[in-house]
Design an enzyme around this catalytic site. Structure first.
Site, mmCIF file in Angstrom:
data_model
loop_
_atom_site.group_PDB
_atom_site.id
_atom_site.type_symbol
_atom_site.label_atom_id
_atom_site.label_comp_id
_atom_site.label_asym_id
_atom_site.label_seq_id
_atom_site.Cartn_x
_atom_site.Cartn_y
_atom_site.Cartn_z
ATOM 1 C CG ASN A 1 4.646 -0.658 -3.505
ATOM 2 O OD1 ASN A 1 4.444 -0.753 -4.715
ATOM 3 N ND2 ASN A 1 4.829 -1.705 -2.725
ATOM 4 N N GLY B 1 3.902 -0.010 -7.537
ATOM 5 C CA GLY B 1 2.939 -1.057 -7.906
ATOM 6 C C GLY B 1 1.603 -0.821 -7.227
ATOM 7 C CE LYS B 2 1.058 -0.751 -0.356
ATOM 8 N NZ LYS B 2 1.374 -0.154 0.941
ATOM 9 C CG ASP C 1 0.357 -1.448 6.550
ATOM 10 O OD1 ASP C 1 1.427 -1.016 6.079
ATOM 11 O OD2 ASP C 1 0.320 -2.374 7.385
ATOM 12 C CB SER C 2 -1.289 -4.448 1.754
ATOM 13 O OG SER C 2 -0.343 -3.645 1.078
ATOM 14 C CG PHE D 1 3.752 -4.774 -6.103
ATOM 15 C CD1 PHE D 1 3.924 -4.708 -4.731
ATOM 16 C CD2 PHE D 1 2.478 -4.525 -6.610
ATOM 17 C CE1 PHE D 1 2.860 -4.401 -3.889
ATOM 18 C CE2 PHE D 1 1.414 -4.202 -5.779
ATOM 19 C CZ PHE D 1 1.597 -4.142 -4.410
ATOM 20 C CE1 TYR E 1 7.087 -12.101 0.600
ATOM 21 C CE2 TYR E 1 5.893 -10.022 0.832
ATOM 22 C CZ TYR E 1 6.902 -10.875 1.230
ATOM 23 O OH TYR E 1 7.737 -10.521 2.253
ATOM 24 C CE LYS F 1 -2.057 -7.504 -6.974
ATOM 25 N NZ LYS F 1 -0.679 -7.056 -6.735
ATOM 26 N NE ARG G 1 -2.953 -2.294 -2.716
ATOM 27 C CZ ARG G 1 -2.104 -3.315 -2.813
ATOM 28 N NH1 ARG G 1 -2.035 -4.032 -3.923
ATOM 29 N NH2 ARG G 1 -1.313 -3.620 -1.810
#
Ligand code: ITT
Length: 198
Positions: free
Chosen positions: A9, A11-12, A70-71, A154, A156, A177, A183
């Site tokens: 991912n 964004g992550k 994991d989120s 990204f 939600y 953020k 995170r």
């Protein structure tokens, strides 16, 4: 120590790189930089379990230490769903847009006061030999908006309004953020553990 950030991912990945940038003696690799593509069956029923499983399986495949996140999103009016199924919430071929549309549809008749939710993140770091080196988690409380707003982030982010703010996470942008997110909390707890190891 060289650590592979084991996520597909983007964004992550961007957020993890920025949040962990200041850890001394740590050099990050990505799946792309190592030319790796590893499929992990995320079949555990907790974020912690899936983070550990991802880090362990990718470390075995890559032969270097791995950090996995994991989120997901827990919505109170949905009894904690989508939770560990957040990425796959709208079914096979799920996209962020379809996941958000499904969420807003499921909450169509839920008033603002009952739209409480939280992002959760678990991070695990596993050594090349499979040893669990560090674990941390974090949460970010908020509410689900009535419609998507904003273009940053990204997942939600366009439908999540963090407590204390009027804008969605996607409107607030990366600087905010990265100070308040699930995170960011998990990374802040992880940094001293990694520093001690370094
Ligand atoms: P990897 O497993 O390769 O890391 P993934 O996207 O499948 O990527 P997860 O299994 O941890 O990752 O699923 C997390 C999902 O939860 C993600 O796809 C988003 O839908 C949501 N999510 C997690 N963190 C988020 C964030 O910071 N903002 C918005 N949505 C987030």
């Amino acid at each position: 120590m060289r650590v592979l950030i084991a996520t597909m991912n983007d964004g992550k990945l961007r957020e993890c790189e920025r949040l962990l940038a200041d850890v001394p003696n740590l050099e990050f690799e990505t799946m792309a930089s190592l030319g790796l593509w590893v499929e992990v069956d995320e079949d555990q029923d907790t974020f912690e379990g899936n983070a550990r499983k991802k880090a362990t399986e990718v470390a075995a495949a890559a032969s270097i230490a791995c950090l996995a996140d994991d989120s997901g999103l827990e919505v109170d009016a949905l009894a904690g769903r989508p939770g560990v199924y957040s990425a796959r919430y709208s079914g096979p071929g799920a996209t962020d847009a379809r996941n958000n549309a499904k969420l807003l549809q499921e909450l169509a008749n839920v008033p603002d006061a009952r739209r409480t939710a939280r992002f959760r993140c678990a991070i695990a770091v596993v050594g090349a030999n499979g040893e669990l080196l560090a674990e941390a988690d974090g949460a970010c409380e908020g509410r689900i908006a009535q419609e998507p707003r904003g273009s940053h982030g990204f997942g939600y982010d366009p439908v999540f309004v963090p407590d204390g703010y009027g804008q969605t996470m996607a409107e607030l942008g990366p600087e905010t953020k990265n100070t308040i997110s699930h995170r960011a909390q998990a990374a802040a707890a992880l940094v001293p553990l990694l520093r001690d190891r370094g």
